[in-house]
Scaffold this active site. Structure first.
Site, PDB file in Angstrom:
ATOM      1  N   ARG A  11       5.400   6.275 -34.720  1.00 41.69           N
ATOM      2  CA  ARG A  11       6.195   6.901 -33.562  1.00 41.69           C
ATOM      3  C   ARG A  11       5.176   7.612 -32.737  1.00 41.69           C
ATOM      4  O   ARG A  11       5.393   8.781 -32.101  1.00 41.69           O
ATOM      5  CB  ARG A  11       7.112   7.979 -34.281  1.00 41.69           C
ATOM      6  CG  ARG A  11       8.394   7.286 -34.815  1.00 41.69           C
ATOM      7  CD  ARG A  11       9.414   8.039 -35.068  1.00 41.69           C
ATOM      8  NE  ARG A  11      10.507   7.223 -35.924  1.00 41.69           N
ATOM      9  CZ  ARG A  11      10.446   7.148 -37.129  1.00 41.69           C
ATOM     10  NH1 ARG A  11       9.665   7.831 -37.915  1.00 41.69           N
ATOM     11  NH2 ARG A  11      11.250   6.550 -37.849  1.00 41.69           N
TER      12      ARG A  11
ATOM     13  N   LYS B 132       1.765   4.694 -18.027  1.00 40.58           N
ATOM     14  CA  LYS B 132       2.616   3.619 -18.056  1.00 40.58           C
ATOM     15  C   LYS B 132       2.081   2.747 -19.020  1.00 40.58           C
ATOM     16  O   LYS B 132       0.853   2.110 -18.872  1.00 40.58           O
ATOM     17  CB  LYS B 132       2.912   2.918 -16.689  1.00 40.58           C
ATOM     18  CG  LYS B 132       4.042   3.384 -16.000  1.00 40.58           C
ATOM     19  CD  LYS B 132       4.457   2.678 -14.710  1.00 40.58           C
ATOM     20  CE  LYS B 132       5.383   3.074 -13.699  1.00 40.58           C
ATOM     21  NZ  LYS B 132       5.495   2.386 -12.795  1.00 40.58           N
TER      22      LYS B 132
ATOM     23  N   GLU C 289       8.950   8.160 -13.125  1.00 37.40           N
ATOM     24  CA  GLU C 289       9.440   7.306 -12.067  1.00 37.40           C
ATOM     25  C   GLU C 289      10.919   7.547 -11.579  1.00 37.40           C
ATOM     26  O   GLU C 289      11.844   6.524 -11.529  1.00 37.40           O
ATOM     27  CB  GLU C 289       9.271   5.972 -12.325  1.00 37.40           C
ATOM     28  CG  GLU C 289       9.193   5.209 -10.907  1.00 37.40           C
ATOM     29  CD  GLU C 289       8.461   3.581 -11.139  1.00 37.40           C
ATOM     30  OE1 GLU C 289       7.423   3.786 -11.190  1.00 37.40           O
ATOM     31  OE2 GLU C 289       9.114   2.608 -10.857  1.00 37.40           O
TER      32      GLU C 289
ATOM     33  N   ARG D 111       7.521   8.473  -7.589  1.00 39.69           N
ATOM     34  CA  ARG D 111       6.389   7.609  -8.243  1.00 39.69           C
ATOM     35  C   ARG D 111       6.775   5.991  -7.602  1.00 39.69           C
ATOM     36  O   ARG D 111       5.716   5.159  -7.886  1.00 39.69           O
ATOM     37  CB  ARG D 111       6.460   7.706  -9.905  1.00 39.69           C
ATOM     38  CG  ARG D 111       5.432   6.803 -10.277  1.00 39.69           C
ATOM     39  CD  ARG D 111       5.122   7.180 -12.015  1.00 39.69           C
ATOM     40  NE  ARG D 111       4.030   6.441 -12.198  1.00 39.69           N
ATOM     41  CZ  ARG D 111       3.448   6.508 -13.598  1.00 39.69           C
ATOM     42  NH1 ARG D 111       3.716   7.854 -14.313  1.00 39.69           N
ATOM     43  NH2 ARG D 111       2.435   5.635 -14.091  1.00 39.69           N
TER      44      ARG D 111
ATOM     45  N   HIS E 208       4.509  -4.341  -4.741  1.00 39.59           N
ATOM     46  CA  HIS E 208       4.585  -4.954  -6.144  1.00 39.59           C
ATOM     47  C   HIS E 208       5.838  -5.819  -6.308  1.00 39.59           C
ATOM     48  O   HIS E 208       5.956  -6.644  -6.909  1.00 39.59           O
ATOM     49  CB  HIS E 208       4.620  -3.784  -7.143  1.00 39.59           C
ATOM     50  CG  HIS E 208       3.350  -3.329  -7.458  1.00 39.59           C
ATOM     51  ND1 HIS E 208       2.429  -2.719  -6.526  1.00 39.59           N
ATOM     52  CD2 HIS E 208       2.374  -3.260  -8.662  1.00 39.59           C
ATOM     53  CE1 HIS E 208       1.116  -2.303  -6.853  1.00 39.59           C
ATOM     54  NE2 HIS E 208       1.347  -2.851  -8.321  1.00 39.59           N
TER      55      HIS E 208
ATOM     56  N   HIS F 134      -3.806  -9.914 -10.637  1.00 39.62           N
ATOM     57  CA  HIS F 134      -2.650  -8.961 -10.217  1.00 39.62           C
ATOM     58  C   HIS F 134      -2.784  -8.215  -8.862  1.00 39.62           C
ATOM     59  O   HIS F 134      -1.969  -8.307  -7.875  1.00 39.62           O
ATOM     60  CB  HIS F 134      -2.725  -7.803 -11.556  1.00 39.62           C
ATOM     61  CG  HIS F 134      -1.709  -6.526 -10.859  1.00 39.62           C
ATOM     62  ND1 HIS F 134      -0.294  -6.824 -10.907  1.00 39.62           N
ATOM     63  CD2 HIS F 134      -1.962  -5.281 -10.422  1.00 39.62           C
ATOM     64  CE1 HIS F 134       0.143  -5.558 -10.472  1.00 39.62           C
ATOM     65  NE2 HIS F 134      -0.740  -4.790 -10.287  1.00 39.62           N
TER      66      HIS F 134
HETATM   67  P1  NAD Z   1      -7.962  -7.258 -17.294  1.00 35.38           P
HETATM   68  O1  NAD Z   1      -7.635  -5.976 -18.235  1.00 35.38           O
HETATM   69  O2  NAD Z   1      -7.666  -8.355 -17.404  1.00 35.38           O
HETATM   70  O3  NAD Z   1      -9.466  -7.239 -16.547  1.00 35.38           O
HETATM   71  C1  NAD Z   1      -9.891  -8.154 -15.937  1.00 35.38           C
HETATM   72  C2  NAD Z   1     -11.072  -9.166 -16.452  1.00 35.38           C
HETATM   73  O4  NAD Z   1     -12.265  -8.093 -16.264  1.00 35.38           O
HETATM   74  C3  NAD Z   1     -10.990  -9.388 -17.862  1.00 35.38           C
HETATM   75  O5  NAD Z   1     -11.324 -10.744 -17.841  1.00 35.38           O
HETATM   76  C4  NAD Z   1     -11.817  -8.409 -18.601  1.00 35.38           C
HETATM   77  O6  NAD Z   1     -12.430  -8.998 -19.805  1.00 35.38           O
HETATM   78  C5  NAD Z   1     -12.779  -8.201 -17.586  1.00 35.38           C
HETATM   79  N1  NAD Z   1     -13.436  -6.836 -17.504  1.00 35.38           N
HETATM   80  C6  NAD Z   1     -13.235  -5.626 -17.649  1.00 35.38           C
HETATM   81  N2  NAD Z   1     -14.135  -4.915 -17.453  1.00 35.38           N
HETATM   82  C7  NAD Z   1     -15.242  -5.516 -17.289  1.00 35.38           C
HETATM   83  C8  NAD Z   1     -16.543  -5.017 -17.121  1.00 35.38           C
HETATM   84  N3  NAD Z   1     -16.882  -3.800 -16.916  1.00 35.38           N
HETATM   85  N4  NAD Z   1     -17.563  -6.057 -17.031  1.00 35.38           N
HETATM   86  C9  NAD Z   1     -17.233  -7.117 -16.849  1.00 35.38           C
HETATM   87  N5  NAD Z   1     -15.784  -7.540 -17.244  1.00 35.38           N
HETATM   88  C10 NAD Z   1     -15.024  -6.978 -17.367  1.00 35.38           C
HETATM   89  O7  NAD Z   1      -7.341  -6.597 -15.941  1.00 35.38           O
HETATM   90  P2  NAD Z   1      -7.007  -5.632 -14.928  1.00 35.38           P
HETATM   91  O8  NAD Z   1      -7.200  -5.871 -13.430  1.00 35.38           O
HETATM   92  O9  NAD Z   1      -8.003  -4.366 -15.064  1.00 35.38           O
HETATM   93  O10 NAD Z   1      -5.587  -4.896 -15.170  1.00 35.38           O
HETATM   94  C11 NAD Z   1      -4.477  -5.779 -14.833  1.00 35.38           C
HETATM   95  C12 NAD Z   1      -3.360  -5.355 -15.558  1.00 35.38           C
HETATM   96  O11 NAD Z   1      -3.131  -4.030 -15.469  1.00 35.38           O
HETATM   97  C13 NAD Z   1      -1.911  -6.001 -15.332  1.00 35.38           C
HETATM   98  O12 NAD Z   1      -1.418  -6.477 -16.637  1.00 35.38           O
HETATM   99  C14 NAD Z   1      -1.161  -5.047 -14.960  1.00 35.38           C
HETATM  100  O13 NAD Z   1      -0.004  -5.386 -15.056  1.00 35.38           O
HETATM  101  C15 NAD Z   1      -1.726  -3.860 -15.347  1.00 35.38           C
HETATM  102  N6  NAD Z   1      -1.417  -2.457 -14.421  1.00 35.38           N
HETATM  103  C16 NAD Z   1      -0.943  -1.584 -15.265  1.00 35.38           C
HETATM  104  C17 NAD Z   1      -0.899  -0.352 -14.541  1.00 35.38           C
HETATM  105  C18 NAD Z   1      -0.011   0.914 -15.169  1.00 35.38           C
HETATM  106  O14 NAD Z   1       0.156   1.748 -14.324  1.00 35.38           O
HETATM  107  N7  NAD Z   1      -0.204   0.878 -16.324  1.00 35.38           N
HETATM  108  C19 NAD Z   1      -0.917  -0.202 -13.094  1.00 35.38           C
HETATM  109  C20 NAD Z   1      -1.570  -1.469 -12.529  1.00 35.38           C
HETATM  110  C21 NAD Z   1      -1.847  -2.604 -13.184  1.00 35.38           C
HETATM  111  N1  GLY Z   2       1.055   1.237 -11.060  1.00 38.01           N
HETATM  112  C1  GLY Z   2       2.160   2.114 -10.743  1.00 38.01           C
HETATM  113  C2  GLY Z   2       2.449   3.356 -11.405  1.00 38.01           C
HETATM  114  O1  GLY Z   2       1.619   3.698 -12.242  1.00 38.01           O
HETATM  115  O2  GLY Z   2       3.418   3.923 -11.321  1.00 38.01           O
END
Ligand code: NAD
Ligand code: GLY
Length: 360
Positions: A121, A143, A237, A241, A248, A264
């Protein structure tokens, strides 16, 4: 250390900005996490570059450190991987005092955070983001979640970390395509916040692209300040937010329909382009502002349009998004540049004309 704070109704936590991992132990100490067990969750790429460095930086601050590595990529972002995390937690007697550290990009942060939010939890977690996208967006604001079937981030929670530690030097090893995808989320903050920020990016685009540490620290900190301000006012949100979802609604649908072959950030770029089309037709942004956005996206090699999917497919997919309310699509538009608002009042013709502009 250089830091700012995120303040929600029941939590206040720091985001640290650094160029190495040297301050990580101090961050652990400052946030009252000393002497516990630590479980680092990382992906296969990041773990091999930074796993040992982070472990070494933290070995004097924790009683013991476990590392779990999953296969890098969005395709891992599902409940099966979460189930693997839980198994690892059980096998290693992870308890209520254990801290989970997300070391990686947004995929890692969203999943490690979700596992931390749900195991026992809720156990404490920290974010050590290593992609530009994670440093300016996903690691801040709580998030967490996973994709399920055909829907992105449809299962999740709001669960804030104990702190976020941003080591901008990790961006040195980030592949160019990933860096540019992160720039889409950086560029997003201009239209939703202020033209001044867009101007900074335009004027410093070369230094940013060359990953100059001062330019990078400036933009990353500014994005975090904007996000912290928005999240502090509306953590769950309820309204404000939603502006962070600029681009998106269409972006997420394209991302899913393309079966995650586009990143993304690349889909957010397409989504922003589509939203600017709508705003231009409504005369709430002008040709120059639109041109500036397109030039900036192009400079960072982000797509402005794609030809492999049809508007009808994307339109149907949009209804499976978590932003749909009472079967109505929700969009973030601009009242003017820097003044976003969320609305369900966008008619089908406007949506199709935007989709036709980017899907050709
Ligand atoms: P990711 O985590 O897949 O990383 C992208 C790639 O880069 C991967 O292959 C990873 O292994 C590599 N990588 C990471 N750091 C590295 C480094 N320093 N050196 C070399 N390689 C490295 O993708 P992302 O673009 O970081 O994140 C995308 C995700 O984030 C999506 O799932 C999206 O939905 C989510 N997201 C969440 C929020 C939120 O508020 N929680 C906001 C925006 C996006
Ligand atoms: N990336 C959108 C949010 O964090 O609300």
């Amino acid at each position: 250390m250089n830091s700012i704070y995120v303040e929600t109704n029941d939590k206040r936590y720091p985001i640290y900005f650094a160029h190495d991992f040297d301050g990580l132990g101090k961050a652990v100490e400052e946030n009252g996490l000393l002497g516990r067990k630590l479980c680092i969750i990382s992906d296969s790429n990041v773990s091999s570059i930074y796993g040992e460095k982070v472990k070494k930086a933290l070995e004097d601050y924790f009683e013991s450190i476990f590392v779990y590595t999953f296969n890098a990529g969005e395709k891992s972002k599902n409940l099966n991987t979460i189930s693997d995390f839980y198994e690892f937690f059980l096998e290693n007697h992870i308890d209520r005092k254990t801290v989970v550290a997300a070391l990686g990009g947004g995929v890692c942060g969203d999943m490690a955070g979700f596992a931390a939010a749900t195991y026992l939890r809720g156990i404490k977690f920290i974010q050590i983001p290593t992609t530009l996208l994670a440093q300016v967006d996903s690691s801040v604001g709580g998030k967490v979640g996973v994709d399920f079937k055909n829907s992105k981030n449809i299962i999740g929670a709001f669960y804030q970390p104990e702190f976020v530690y941003i080591n901008t030097q990790t961006l040195d090893t980030l592949p160019e395509r990933e860096f540019n995808a992160g720039m889409a989320e950086v560029i997003k903050y201009g239209p939703i916040y202020s033209h001044e920020f867009t101007e900074y990016i335009v004027n410093n685009k070369k230094s940013v692209a060359q990953r100059d540490k001062h330019a990078l620290e400036h933009i990353i900190k500014k994005c975090c300040e904007i996000k912290a301000e928005v999240v502090s006012k509306d953590e769950k949100e309820g309204g404000l937010r939603e502006i962070l979802n600029f681009g998106h609604t269409i972006g997420h649908a394209i991302e899913t329909k393309m079966d995650f072959s586009l990143l993304h950030g690349e889909c957010v770029a397409l989504g922003m382009n589509a939203v600017f089309e709508i705003c231009l037709k409504r005369n709430t942004v002008n040709e120059n502002e639109y041109k500036e956005l397109k030039e900036l996206l192009e400079y960072f090699k982000l797509p402005l349009n794609i030809s492999s999917i049809m508007p009808d497919e994307v339109y149907s997919q949009m209804f499976l998004d978590k932003k749909v309310k009472n079967n109505q699509l929700s969009f973030v538009l601009l009242e003017k540049y820097g003044k976003p608002f969320s609305t369900t009042q966008v008619n089908k013709d406007e949506i199709y004309s935007a989709l036709n502009a980017v899907l050709r």
